[in-house]
Motif scaffolding. Structure first.
Motif, mmCIF file in Angstrom:
data_model
loop_
_atom_site.group_PDB
_atom_site.id
_atom_site.type_symbol
_atom_site.label_atom_id
_atom_site.label_comp_id
_atom_site.label_asym_id
_atom_site.label_seq_id
_atom_site.Cartn_x
_atom_site.Cartn_y
_atom_site.Cartn_z
ATOM 1 N N PHE A 1 0.840 -1.194 0.000
ATOM 2 C CA PHE A 1 0.000 0.000 0.000
ATOM 3 C C PHE A 1 0.880 1.250 0.000
ATOM 4 C CE2 PHE A 1 -2.493 3.442 1.637
ATOM 5 C CZ PHE A 1 -3.784 3.211 1.205
ATOM 6 N N GLY A 2 1.965 1.192 0.774
ATOM 7 C CA GLY A 2 2.890 2.318 0.783
ATOM 8 C C GLY A 2 3.534 2.556 -0.570
ATOM 9 N N GLY A 3 3.740 1.489 -1.348
ATOM 10 C CA GLY A 3 4.259 1.653 -2.698
ATOM 11 C C GLY A 3 3.268 2.363 -3.593
ATOM 12 N N TRP A 4 1.992 1.978 -3.466
ATOM 13 C CA TRP A 4 0.945 2.691 -4.211
ATOM 14 C C TRP A 4 0.921 4.162 -3.814
ATOM 15 C CZ3 TRP A 4 -3.258 5.119 -1.842
ATOM 16 C CH2 TRP A 4 -4.216 5.658 -2.707
ATOM 17 N N LEU A 5 1.019 4.414 -2.513
ATOM 18 C CA LEU A 5 0.975 5.789 -2.011
ATOM 19 C C LEU A 5 2.166 6.603 -2.517
ATOM 20 C CD1 LEU A 5 -0.525 7.776 -0.208
ATOM 21 C CD2 LEU A 5 0.675 6.801 1.768
ATOM 22 N N ALA A 6 3.341 5.977 -2.585
ATOM 23 C CA ALA A 6 4.520 6.677 -3.096
ATOM 24 C C ALA A 6 4.353 7.019 -4.580
ATOM 25 C CB ALA A 6 5.766 5.823 -2.876
ATOM 26 N N GLY A 7 3.839 6.057 -5.364
ATOM 27 C CA GLY A 7 3.604 6.334 -6.779
ATOM 28 C C GLY A 7 2.567 7.426 -6.974
ATOM 29 N N LEU A 8 1.499 7.373 -6.180
ATOM 30 C CA LEU A 8 0.455 8.387 -6.264
ATOM 31 C C LEU A 8 1.020 9.770 -5.943
ATOM 32 C CD1 LEU A 8 -2.741 8.431 -6.643
ATOM 33 C CD2 LEU A 8 -2.808 8.699 -4.154
ATOM 34 N N ALA A 9 1.925 9.809 -4.985
ATOM 35 C CA ALA A 9 2.464 11.100 -4.536
ATOM 36 C C ALA A 9 3.167 11.844 -5.659
ATOM 37 C CB ALA A 9 3.413 10.875 -3.363
ATOM 38 N N VAL A 10 4.046 11.153 -6.403
ATOM 39 C CA VAL A 10 4.795 11.862 -7.444
ATOM 40 C C VAL A 10 3.945 12.106 -8.679
ATOM 41 C CG1 VAL A 10 7.093 11.165 -6.687
ATOM 42 C CG2 VAL A 10 5.797 9.669 -8.215
#
Length: 713
Positions: free
Chosen positions: A576-585
């Motif tokens: 989920f944190g990987g999804w969140l990191a991708g969403l962030a940029v």
């Protein structure tokens, strides 16, 4: 104080030590079971902080207090290497088990006989005598469990539920699969991965029959997972219930020791999820079944003569109903014990009485006694002191609540009668101290062999932003006031069931290591993360991107209080944190300048039913909600004015939870949009990345990428 093996850790780098010790879990005692007469405690522990092979231990409390080995995997296997079946590897992946040797065990009612597996073979241990032996049965064996009276051991092998005498005689099948897609006595994928139900059969208190789950995954769509590094190997067929597709068909049977069976009947069309099964002397077998949208669930009592069920309690929620550990169950007097979100607080209820209020946020029921209930809880929305990141053990009865754990930390416990095993992870000490109490007074301490980390984190727990988002802030250990602002690394999980801001030592070791490379590291638990209130957790219903809003709010809320350089902000995360990191940029390139995107759920439609549909609904009914949460269809991919931020995408090719298709589709979308990115494929690696060299080098490669991307030396 907890004892630690002091080996040559001073000479090891943190990445190497972190990988070698399985995140400092090896050598730590766990999985405690207390004998009903209080004479002994069984538990698991490997012999050192770098040895993966767990042994079964006994702590004797009567007479001279001493620890002894009840079963040593090396001796039982004659020094041979452990060999795991595909089924056992999958089971360990579901439970996130990275150790080896004896990784789990079950006991009889008296805690005199333990059963466990090694290399798919069945072993038992006499806990009083300290002797262990193998029972010759068909294999590979999974999840052996002694009957309460200790005369029999039930287990699964080849999809069948079998039973054998504790003396090794009379082995026989009680339920055999009718097809290759059917198993008896095993938890199906969705139960083990998302519901926290890791077993599929339950003994009666009288040891005369069992409740046995039958799972048929024939309706489930097959995915094929191959190993590109070995093109000569056939791909593995994996039944994966992706959002909006069919789940396994689960039924439940009462099975006698002669193989006679009676089906347990409930409306499986309306309530397809068998989430919990409880069978104790306090009442009839108790089931918790959920509707597919998880907004309605029934607690049902089973008539053991006919298999009919009767409604004990119906519960409903406009968002979803959370599955909590340890409930539902019966008190010895036959009252229903449950955790409820009714009234806006996660509270403990016994019978018709709610025994806690909004000052506590219930986490789990640990033990149900005749006069009280032992629980873990964090500070609730109405608490005077929020106690950021703390989880305590409480004794609850009709007259009030008593906190048993002391001092800041994350505490949990196991209790039987007058004996309690209390495990306390604290901010100032590595690992967890395990104390054994009798009638509230300490009588022993269980030694930890876990290695001491090469450093201790320098962490500040605080709230940030208008909503006081729980945050942990870590600066380089050599940073001094006046040194100037630091580039920022946001380090979240940020989603359901993934609390990262906790009052403990070891969870921040990786974050501190990143900080020591020259970053100010921020860990923020925004809406959707557990531990605060039901409303906080459920705010993300159909609005998953609120989790990104809270990362931004936390960052800006901390900027005036800590030396944060907002012109150089990166983010890293996994799953989920990987999804969140991708969403962030992609969504907020004005805030985030680089991202390490680990095993991202880039398209929520490719993730499993129970997890995704709970938060986003059914994809056929809410396609726009899924599109809003997708990285693959993100508008940021094609926006010409949006700056392209560096992304390093990491994924294990053997991941059967977040399959590598997530990363491949994201990479294709980025390439089509002309956006530069790096992809790091991990051959043979699953969702856990337990391999030592992989875990070590992955940290080093991330730091190199982040420094390059942010223009650091």
């Amino acid at each position: 104080m907890t004892s630690h093996h002091e080996t040559s850790t001073k000479r090891l780098s943190f990445p190497r030590q972190f990988a070698r010790t399985q995140r400092y879990t090896l050598g730590a005692p766990r999985a405690f079971t207390i004998a009903p007469d209080g004479s002994r405690v069984a538990f698991l522990r490997s012999p050192s902080g770098t040895d993966r092979a767990g042994s079964l231990w006994v702590l004797d409390l009567d007479g001279e207090v001493r620890e002894r080995v009840a079963a040593d995997p090396s001796a039982l296997l004659g020094g041979a290497e452990e060999e795991l079946s595909a089924e056992e590897r999958a089971r360990r992946e579901r439970s996130r088990e990275g150790g080896g040797g004896i990784v789990g065990y079950a006991v009889d009612g008296a805690v005199e006989l333990a059963a466990f597996t090694l290399s798919g073979r069945l072993f038992t241990a006499e806990l009083r005598a300290g002797t262990a032996r193998e029972l010759a049965v068909p294999g590979p064996v999974i999840d052996p469990r002694p009957s309460p009276d200790g005369r029999l051991v039930a287990y699964t092998a080849g999809g069948a539920l079998r039973v054998v005498g504790a003396d090794g005689g009379g082995d026989r099948a009680l339920a055999e699969p009718e097809a290759a897609t059917v198993t008896y006595g095993l938890a199906e994928f969705i139960a083990a991965e998302e519901m926290g139900r890791h077993r599929g059969f339950w003994w009666s208190p009288e040891s005369d029959r069992l409740l046995v789950a039958r799972a048929d995954d024939a309706p489930v769509r097959r995915w094929w997972i191959s190993d590109p590094a070995h093109p000569d190997r056939e791909p593995a067929a994996v039944p994966y219930p992706a959002a909006g597709t069919d789940n396994a068909e689960v039924r439940l049977f009462l099975v006698g020791l002669d193989g006679a069976r009676t089906e347990v009947v409930w409306d499986r069309t309306a309530f397809p999820y068998l989430a919990r099964v409880h069978w104790s002397s306090g009442g009839a077998p108790l089931l918790l079944v959920q509707a597919r949208d998880q907004r309605l669930q029934h607690q049902l009592a089973v008539d053991t003569a006919t298999g009919a069920t009767s409604l004990v309690r119906a519960e409903e929620d406009p968002d979803w109903l959370e599955l909590n550990p340890g409930v539902p169950g019966w008190t010895p007097g036959g009252e229903l014990v449950r955790i409820t979100d009714e009234g806006g607080a996660r509270a403990l209820a016994v019978g018709e009485r709610e025994l806690t209020d909004a000052r506590l946020h219930l986490r789990a029921v640990l033990d149900v006694g005749a006069e009280d209930v032992l629980v873990t809880a964090s500070a609730g929305a109405a608490a005077e002191d929020p106690e950021i990141g703390q989880i305590h053990v409480y004794r609850v009865d009709g007259s009030g609540v008593e906190r048993l754990s002391e001092g800041p930390g994350v505490h949990t416990a196991v209790r039987r009668g007058e004996v309690t095993v209390l495990a306390s992870a604290r901010p100032e000490e590595p690992g967890a101290a395990v104390r054994v109490l009798r009638a509230g007074k300490q009588v022993a301490e269980v030694v930890s062999y876990a290695e001491r980390p090469v450093f201790s984190p320098r962490v500040v727990l605080t709230g940030a932003g208008p909503d006081e988002i729980p945050c942990a802030v870590l600066l380089p250990r050599d940073h001094r006031e006046g040194d100037g602002p630091l580039p920022v690394l946001m380090d979240p999980y940020g989603g359901p069931h993934g609390q990262r801001v906790v009052a403990a030592h070891n969870p921040y070791l990786t974050s501190q290591w990143f900080a020591d490379q020259g970053f100010a590291v921020v860990v923020a638990d925004g809406r959707g993360t557990p531990g605060r209130s039901p409303a906080w957790e459920k705010a993300i219903r159909s609005r998953l991107t609120l989790t990104l809003d809270d990362q931004v709010a936390a960052l800006h809320g901390l900027a005036g209080r800590f030396p944060l350089d907002l012109d150089r902000v990166a983010i890293r995360g996994w799953s989920f944190g990987g999804w969140l990191a991708g969403l962030a940029v992609l969504r907020r390139p004005d805030v985030f300048h680089a991202a390490v995107v680990g095993a991202p759920v880039s398209d929520q439609r490719l993730y499993d039913t129970h997890y995704v549909e709970r938060v986003l609904g059914h994809p056929a009914e809410a396609p726009e909600v899924y599109a809003d949460a997708s990285l693959v269809t993100d508008d940021g991919l094609s926006a010409p004015s949006s700056p392209a931020r560096p992304m390093m995408i990491v994924h294990g090719l053997a991941d059967d939870n977040v399959v590598v298709a997530h990363t491949l589709r994201l990479s294709s979308a980025l390439l089509a949009a002309g956006r530069p990115h790096e992809v790091l494929p991990l051959s043979g690696v699953t969702h856990m990345t337990p391999q030592e060299q992989v875990a070590e080098n992955l940290l080093l490669l991330q730091v190199d990428f982040l420094k390059r991307s942010l223009g650091l030396k």
